[in-house]
Write a protein that holds these residues in place. Structure first.
Motif, PDB file in Angstrom:
ATOM      1  N   ASP A   6       0.910  -1.218  -0.032  1.00 46.04           N
ATOM      2  CA  ASP A   6      -0.059   0.126  -0.040  1.00 46.04           C
ATOM      3  C   ASP A   6       1.006   1.160   0.147  1.00 46.04           C
ATOM      4  O   ASP A   6       0.997   1.959   0.924  1.00 46.04           O
ATOM      5  CB  ASP A   6      -0.771  -0.183   1.095  1.00 46.04           C
ATOM      6  CG  ASP A   6      -1.770   1.316   1.405  1.00 46.04           C
ATOM      7  OD1 ASP A   6      -2.016   1.741   0.093  1.00 46.04           O
ATOM      8  OD2 ASP A   6      -2.505   1.511   2.340  1.00 46.04           O
ATOM      9  N   GLU A   7       1.612   1.535  -1.099  1.00 46.03           N
ATOM     10  CA  GLU A   7       2.270   2.463  -1.292  1.00 46.03           C
ATOM     11  C   GLU A   7       1.899   3.592  -2.558  1.00 46.03           C
ATOM     12  O   GLU A   7       1.684   2.952  -3.587  1.00 46.03           O
ATOM     13  CB  GLU A   7       3.711   2.166  -1.307  1.00 46.03           C
ATOM     14  CG  GLU A   7       4.192   1.370  -0.261  1.00 46.03           C
ATOM     15  CD  GLU A   7       5.976   1.019  -0.515  1.00 46.03           C
ATOM     16  OE1 GLU A   7       6.452   1.285  -1.761  1.00 46.03           O
ATOM     17  OE2 GLU A   7       6.355   0.574   0.427  1.00 46.03           O
ATOM     18  N   ALA A   8       1.797   4.796  -2.310  1.00 42.13           N
ATOM     19  CA  ALA A   8       1.532   5.645  -3.330  1.00 42.13           C
ATOM     20  C   ALA A   8       2.776   5.701  -4.133  1.00 42.13           C
ATOM     21  O   ALA A   8       3.841   5.972  -3.729  1.00 42.13           O
ATOM     22  CB  ALA A   8       1.233   7.067  -2.685  1.00 42.13           C
ATOM     23  N   SER A   9       2.639   5.939  -5.621  1.00 42.84           N
ATOM     24  CA  SER A   9       3.423   5.672  -6.503  1.00 42.84           C
ATOM     25  C   SER A   9       4.129   7.291  -6.546  1.00 42.84           C
ATOM     26  O   SER A   9       5.407   7.352  -6.935  1.00 42.84           O
ATOM     27  CB  SER A   9       2.926   5.373  -7.949  1.00 42.84           C
ATOM     28  OG  SER A   9       1.932   6.148  -8.201  1.00 42.84           O
TER      29      SER A   9
END
Length: 390
Positions: A6-9
């Motif tokens: 769950d990481e924002a690009s």
């Protein structure tokens, strides 16, 4: 299966075209195609409205598309519309804005909209949509229905005040005693040692008002919020309210609205508007048209005017003193018109539940009329994808 992260690009660029993000079978694709073709046919009309110099305005095509998307998706205000256009890619695609294009200031959008979308321009937009090469074959040019509906005004009953400017206001329980009060009830106060601090005379903007026993009518009273609104009720047993009357002329083949109007509310407004709309739609017609309507249109004068205009009055009969006789009711077409005329209520229902016309947020008969006609045009657009796919 491995767990995803769950990481924002945090990507700065997008390589997906806005056109590719809209589903191929989305109904707005057909609506946008019809609207773009209709607006392209109005290019000369737009050109005549604007000067050749000065600061550029909002493009009229984008302004009309934005107003239509506001109606279709029940966005209740221009400020909320501009907020949604910041992040709603579907809205941006329909209006014609790119992903990086700035959104207009709400007040600027409102000023430009009021300048462009007059009653005449709303009627031209509706006519251009109906004249589209794919829409025109859906229309009947012989059989029509007409009706009216109440549009509640943006004014409260508390604003319905006497017209005379010198009428004294109602006594407020918290106000000082009048000159006829007795000394026993209100003893004379002693002289204060210092001057008392002045109290503001401002009253509560939403004070309680008791209308019981007061006779009010359009002859003696008028709304201070919207003077064009009238106190009216359409049927017995219902409460009167400040409102306008919206009118629509529907063709009976596909149930599309071909003419719209809105007037002040009174007992003869529907019949006058029906004659105006049928003459505006088919001026000087020598063909025998038919016009379906409910019992409220069963009046001798109205029926005679229709016959003189070469229109057969397929009006529902009153139980007594009807102006419609066996010469009309014996034909099979009369029963069909009575059956199909009820479909006009679907357009009114859509205008009030989706289009926001249950209670207008505009003031003045001209602004409400132009909006009502545009909502009728949007109702036609909402039905086109299914009609054209049939």
């Amino acid at each position: 299966m491995m767990r995803g992260t769950d990481e924002a690009s945090g990507l700065l660029f997008s390589y997906v075209d806005l056109e590719e993000r809209i589903p191929v079978r989305h109904p707005l694709r057909k609506i946008r195609q019809v609207v773009n073709d209709a607006l392209a046919s109005l290019d000369a009309e737009f050109e005549a409205l604007y000067a050749d110099f000065g600061r550029p305005s909002i493009p009229p095509e984008r302004l009309i598309r934005a107003s239509l998307i506001q109606i279709l998706f029940s966005v209740r205000s221009e400020r909320q519309l501009m907020e949604q256009m910041q992040y709603n890619l579907l809205f941006r695609w329909f209006v014609g804005l790119g992903i990086d294009d700035p959104v207009w200031v709400p007040t600027v959008f409102t000023k430009n909209r009021d300048r462009l979308l007059t009653t005449e321009m709303s009627r031209k937009v509706m006519a251009a949509i109906l004249a589209h090469r794919e829409v025109a074959p859906l229309l009947s040019d012989e059989h029509f229905s007409v009706d009216g509906t109440l549009v509640k005004a943006w004014a409260s009953m508390k604003s319905f005040q006497p017209k005379a400017a010198d009428t004294p206001p109602d006594d407020d329980p918290g106000s000082p005693p009048g000159p006829d009060a007795t000394a026993e009830d209100h003893p004379e106060p002693t002289e204060p040692e210092t001057d008392a601090m002045p109290r503001p005379s401002r009253q509560n903007r939403n004070a309680e008002v008791d209308f019981r026993g007061e006779k009010r009518s359009n002859v003696t009273h008028a709304s201070t919020t919207d003077p064009d609104a009238r106190l009216y009720k359409k049927s017995p047993g219902t409460g009167a309210m400040l409102c306008f009357i919206g009118h629509a002329l529907m063709e009976n083949r596909s149930g599309l609205i071909v003419q719209g109007d809105l007037t002040r509310a009174d007992g003869h407004a529907e019949r006058r508007a029906a004659l105006d709309m049928i003459h505006r739609h088919s001026p000087g017609s020598t063909r025998q048209l038919t016009l379906g309507a409910d019992k409220g249109f069963d009046a001798a004068g109205f029926v005679a005017d229709l016959r003189q205009a070469c229109v057969t009055p397929h009006v529902a009969q009153k139980s007594r003193y009807s102006a419609i006789d066996g010469r009309t009711t014996r034909h099979e077409g009369y029963a069909l018109s009575i059956k199909h005329r009820k479909r006009i209520e679907e357009a009114f229902g859509w205008a009030k539940t989706v289009g926001g016309m249950a209670r207008t947020v505009y003031r003045g008969v001209e602004r409400v009329r132009s909006r009502f006609i545009l909502i009728m045009a949007a109702n036609n657009l909402a039905r086109l994808p299914r009609l054209l796919a049939a």
